[in-house]
Design an enzyme around this catalytic site. Structure first.
Site, PDB file in Angstrom:
ATOM      1  N   ALA A   7      36.186  45.845  34.738  1.00  0.00           N
ATOM      2  CA  ALA A   7      35.479  45.896  33.452  1.00  0.00           C
ATOM      3  C   ALA A   7      35.446  47.316  32.872  1.00  0.00           C
ATOM      4  O   ALA A   7      35.640  47.505  31.662  1.00  0.00           O
ATOM      5  CB  ALA A   7      34.064  45.350  33.619  1.00  0.00           C
ATOM      6  N   LYS A  59      41.377  35.663  46.464  1.00  0.00           N
ATOM      7  CA  LYS A  59      41.735  37.088  46.582  1.00  0.00           C
ATOM      8  C   LYS A  59      40.544  37.911  47.079  1.00  0.00           C
ATOM      9  O   LYS A  59      40.742  38.967  47.677  1.00  0.00           O
ATOM     10  CB  LYS A  59      42.288  37.620  45.262  1.00  0.00           C
ATOM     11  CG  LYS A  59      41.394  37.382  44.056  1.00  0.00           C
ATOM     12  CD  LYS A  59      40.733  38.618  43.548  1.00  0.00           C
ATOM     13  CE  LYS A  59      39.718  38.269  42.485  1.00  0.00           C
ATOM     14  NZ  LYS A  59      38.884  39.365  42.059  1.00  0.00           N
ATOM     15  N   ASP A  64      46.056  40.183  40.427  1.00  0.00           N
ATOM     16  CA  ASP A  64      44.625  40.345  40.701  1.00  0.00           C
ATOM     17  C   ASP A  64      44.397  40.783  42.145  1.00  0.00           C
ATOM     18  O   ASP A  64      43.509  41.584  42.440  1.00  0.00           O
ATOM     19  CB  ASP A  64      43.903  39.024  40.411  1.00  0.00           C
ATOM     20  CG  ASP A  64      42.442  39.227  40.046  1.00  0.00           C
ATOM     21  OD1 ASP A  64      41.968  40.372  40.060  1.00  0.00           O
ATOM     22  OD2 ASP A  64      41.778  38.220  39.745  1.00  0.00           O
ATOM     23  N   ARG A 100      33.770  45.372  44.889  1.00  0.00           N
ATOM     24  CA  ARG A 100      32.644  45.101  45.789  1.00  0.00           C
ATOM     25  C   ARG A 100      33.102  44.471  47.095  1.00  0.00           C
ATOM     26  O   ARG A 100      32.540  44.742  48.154  1.00  0.00           O
ATOM     27  CB  ARG A 100      31.661  44.136  45.120  1.00  0.00           C
ATOM     28  CG  ARG A 100      30.965  44.711  43.911  1.00  0.00           C
ATOM     29  CD  ARG A 100      29.912  43.745  43.402  1.00  0.00           C
ATOM     30  NE  ARG A 100      30.509  42.519  42.883  1.00  0.00           N
ATOM     31  CZ  ARG A 100      30.840  42.313  41.613  1.00  0.00           C
ATOM     32  NH1 ARG A 100      30.641  43.253  40.723  1.00  0.00           N
ATOM     33  NH2 ARG A 100      31.353  41.176  41.212  1.00  0.00           N
ATOM     34  N   GLU A 136      31.163  38.278  46.482  1.00  0.00           N
ATOM     35  CA  GLU A 136      31.558  36.869  46.354  1.00  0.00           C
ATOM     36  C   GLU A 136      32.428  36.381  47.503  1.00  0.00           C
ATOM     37  O   GLU A 136      32.391  35.207  47.871  1.00  0.00           O
ATOM     38  CB  GLU A 136      32.301  36.651  45.030  1.00  0.00           C
ATOM     39  CG  GLU A 136      31.423  36.845  43.804  1.00  0.00           C
ATOM     40  CD  GLU A 136      32.233  37.313  42.593  1.00  0.00           C
ATOM     41  OE1 GLU A 136      33.330  37.862  42.775  1.00  0.00           O
ATOM     42  OE2 GLU A 136      31.740  37.125  41.477  1.00  0.00           O
TER      43      GLU A 136
END
Lengths: 286, 286
Positions: free
Chosen positions: B92, B143, B196, B207, B233
């Site tokens: 981002a 991923k 990605d 993260r 995640e």
């Protein structure tokens, strides 16, 4: 390699006949542009049946031949032998420290590939056999062109999103050129393709990435090559790929941009702008 | 995002009916675990025909549903609409600085994908349409598991050869799990897969990679999660993937190793040794 000594069992032998006498596996570790001339002196001393392991990457200038093709031509029809391309993401300084790595032993001769797999496997070096030596060699050559472009992205400080996009779209270009040269697409999605490409584009030490970074910062190719002592293989490879792709009608926007930057003075930032604003498309891999 | 202000045209609206009135495209930017509950309040206000662009990644805990599947279930059969997964290597902070990036607009509805492509394309954001939303979403989830393993390699200081091998072999695992879930293999070789994956494994900010790095250095998962404010995640995704793969008989040595390290205290160095010394094989991609 500073700080490391060769094992005592390794000896240096300048006489081809003495070097090759009784060899059961022969490793050809010669830069691509010199394979033909060096093997002119060694071919007659080659013991029959010993596979030749080639660790060179790139296309021969002018002929656009791959290392295993040069070997076959240089050794001639008398050689009853097989070539095995041993390739993958293997920065030498990491291998020397016994850090974990993977390679492919790629050959049309499955027995030769398995012999090489057994001979070179260690607990820190995992080797997979493979049946597409052309694909493995094409991938090893083409990734250096993409690494030049990755370095330019670093030189322009454009970030990880841009470099990963380059990696993905560069891979598509590699698959397309590979298909035109008889390689299998799958080979590019494995260790010799994606794996080697990732190391070459992200490791700071790589000569091709470093050359691209200098150019991204505004240094000319001539000025960079004049101050480096090592061969930047991607430069000659880019020339070969452009010619091969144009002859075969393969679309290669990234390699074209790299060539225009290297040889025609196109500013890298302009090249990236042009690549980003091509007509909107669907993603196609093969 | 420090130092950046939202454009004046962007307003915050807590009322679902007011927020969605007259919308022609709806963006659902909700962490995967909360999509279902948030959309319970918004579904009835959805204007017919407006495609929903989903930017979430991961599997819903327990149900193992992908974001677009959760949306379909949460919105129910009354919605005359299409979902489009917008995904790719997009840190981002880099997007906010208008650095170049690429994404996929993936949907079973080609018109909706093209509308999203047109709406989000800029000179610095290149969007490709794609027809495999399941593959794009599976890649975006998986991923993060590979990124946890990549971080462990960083924490153990094992180098670029090892990380690139992980990337290549991790990609093979992603393809296999994807195939079991109905995804196309090709999707994993493009921007949403390889692209990605490269950003997630190499960018220092990620993260999941950072969590893996802490664990590689000897920090426990509990201790790391306690001191970080963000969701990692890949941890929940690893659990879902292990269960899905075991149910479907898919071989996932890397994800299994990640789970044993995260949840069963296996030392990361032992896991890597075990992966490197599995029986010698030929490389297979699909």
């Amino acid at each position: 390699m500073p700080g490391l000594t060769l094992p005592a069992q390794v000896s240096v032998e300048p006489d081809p006949a003495a070097a090759l006498r009784g060899a059961t596996i022969v490793v050809s570790a010669i830069p691509t542009q010199f394979i033909r001339t060096v093997w002119a002196n060694f071919a007659s001393a080659l013991p029959p049946g010993a596979p030749i392991v080639s660790v060179a990457k790139g296309f021969e200038s002018g002929s656009h031949r791959l290392p295993s093709e040069i070997l076959r031509e240089a050794i001639g029809p008398r050689a009853v032998t097989s070539t095995v391309a041993l390739t993958g993401p293997t920065i030498a300084a990491e291998l020397a420290r016994r850090l974990p790595a993977t390679m492919l032993a790629a050959s049309l001769d499955a027995d030769a590939a398995e012999r090489v797999q057994r001979a070179f496997s260690t607990p820190w070096l995992r080797i997979y056999t493979h049946d597409d030596p052309i694909g493995a060699e094409v991938a090893g050559a083409l990734k250096n062109v993409i690494a030049l472009a990755a370095g330019m992205i670093d030189g322009l400080a454009l970030g990880y999103n841009a470099k990963s996009a380059l990696l993905a779209r560069g891979l598509v270009e590699m698959v397309r050129i590979g298909a035109a040269l008889g390689a299998k697409a799958e080979t590019f999605f494995g260790i010799a393709g994606v794996g080697d490409l990732a190391t070459t584009c992200f490791s700071p030490e790589g000569r091709n990435r470093a050359c691209g970074e200098a150019i991204g910062r505004g240094v000319t190719l001539e000025a960079h090559l004049a101050q480096t002592r090592s061969v930047v293989e991607g430069v000659e490879t880019a020339r070969s790929v452009r010619q091969l792709a144009h002859e075969r009608g393969v679309e290669i926007p990234i390699t074209d941009a790299v060539c225009r930057i290297l040889f025609e003075g196109l500013p890298p930032a302009d090249a990236i702008r042009a690549l980003m604003t091509r007509e909107a498309k669907a993603e196609r891999i093969t």
